[in-house]
Design an enzyme around this catalytic site. Sequence first.
Site, PDB file in Angstrom:
ATOM      1  N   ASP A  52      28.208 123.497  36.867  1.00  0.00           N
ATOM      2  CA  ASP A  52      27.673 122.486  35.952  1.00  0.00           C
ATOM      3  C   ASP A  52      27.998 122.964  34.543  1.00  0.00           C
ATOM      4  O   ASP A  52      28.887 123.791  34.359  1.00  0.00           O
ATOM      5  CB  ASP A  52      26.172 122.270  36.196  1.00  0.00           C
ATOM      6  N   LYS A  74      27.397 116.526  36.184  1.00  0.00           N
ATOM      7  CA  LYS A  74      27.270 115.130  35.765  1.00  0.00           C
ATOM      8  C   LYS A  74      28.319 114.289  36.477  1.00  0.00           C
ATOM      9  O   LYS A  74      29.456 114.724  36.645  1.00  0.00           O
ATOM     10  CB  LYS A  74      27.511 115.023  34.252  1.00  0.00           C
ATOM     11  N   MET A  82      13.831 126.303  30.045  1.00  0.00           N
ATOM     12  CA  MET A  82      13.754 124.833  30.031  1.00  0.00           C
ATOM     13  C   MET A  82      12.538 124.391  29.228  1.00  0.00           C
ATOM     14  O   MET A  82      11.838 123.455  29.600  1.00  0.00           O
ATOM     15  CB  MET A  82      13.674 124.278  31.468  1.00  0.00           C
TER      16      MET A  82
END
Length: 246
Positions: free
Chosen positions: A35, A56, A171
Amino acid sequence: MNSTVSLVGSGPGDPELLTIKARRRIDAADVVLHDKLPGPDILDTIPEDKREDVGKRAGGDRTSQEYTNERLVELANDGKQVVRLKGGDPFVFGRGGEEMAHLAAHGVDFEVVPGVTSALAAPALAGIPTTHREHASTVSFVTGHEDPTKAESAVDWDALAATGGTIVVLMGVGKLPDYTAALRKAGMSGETPVALVERASRPDQRVATGTLETIVDVAEREDIEPPAVTVIGQVVGEREQLREAE
Ligand code: SAH
């Protein structure tokens, strides 16, 4: 080498922080599924015709984990040497465990190549020791992805505050206001030092510091964006030593 699929950690983005084994597996692979998190400096070292971006889809949707799982099995069954390249360490908030379980369930040989996790590299590169004889005897890795206000939150911020140790949130840019408030509510001082380390180890790495009380404003002013790690605890004060040395 018997393994067909290697679950490889890329480290935080500096190609020199790839392990020797990671580099070897990437170079020997037929296909590298990745990714965006490994970052451009590492991805650019891999020939485009053996890269497959599963982060994606063309339409902009995230490719489903199910697709990635199935693609790994499919490529392995085709006899390909496959690398599944993940940012940092594959088993730290990387869903590497799910991919491993899927491979095992389908009888595919695999190996794990650990990587330098951003949870440790980001503080280190900002001059922040995650443990310290005087300030921190524990360090906790936490996902900031969850909403701390929801009742069934899997993260116990009260318990984290009670450790008195270092808290490293991954995150955690979007929900910074929520968990800093949760930690203050849990009794942590508003003066507790906090650092945000953005794009650690990359040429455009940035570090912003403040306190539990000020860090939300700091993040906004400095326009901090993912990927970034939030480091909370007295150890953040040690960064001053690095600055003085500089
Ligand atoms: N497996 C990864 C973490 C995946 S979760 C690891 O071990 O590092 C994604 C989060 O990792 C990001 O939101 C960010 O918090 C952190 N991250 C990954 N690379 C980073 C980097 N170079 N600098 C700062 N944070 C990073």
